[in-house]
Design a protein around this motif. Structure first.
Motif: not given
Length: 79
Positions: A2-4, A21, A26, A28, A47-48, A50, A73
């Motif tokens: 994932a791309r965070i 992460l 991932h 980041v 994708d997320l 935080v 998102t």
């Protein structure tokens, strides 16, 4: 994986979360205020996200509200 995007005004917290992460595989991106983090989310569609709850200026609640208005998102809040 994932791309965070991680958004927090505390650089140590951002680095800690980003390192964990990244070690999990991932990609980041790190941002240290709500405005720049929100801009990155709107332009890159990660994708997320935080997001820290308490930040000066554009706080985490406002960032989440704008994310919900402009993209789908998923969000994890840090408190």
């Amino acid at each position: 994986m994932a791309r965070i995007i991680v958004i927090d005004d505390d650089a140590d917290i951002v680095r800690l979360v980003a390192i964990r992460l990244a070690r999990a595989g991932h990609d980041v991106d790190e941002y240290y205020d709500g405005t720049s983090g929100l801009g990155a989310i709107q332009s890159s569609k990660p994708d997320l996200a935080v997001v820290d709850w308490m930040m000066p200026g554009l706080d985490g609640i406002a960032v989440c509200a704008r994310i919900r208005e402009t993209s789908g998102t998923p969000i994890i809040m840090l408190t």
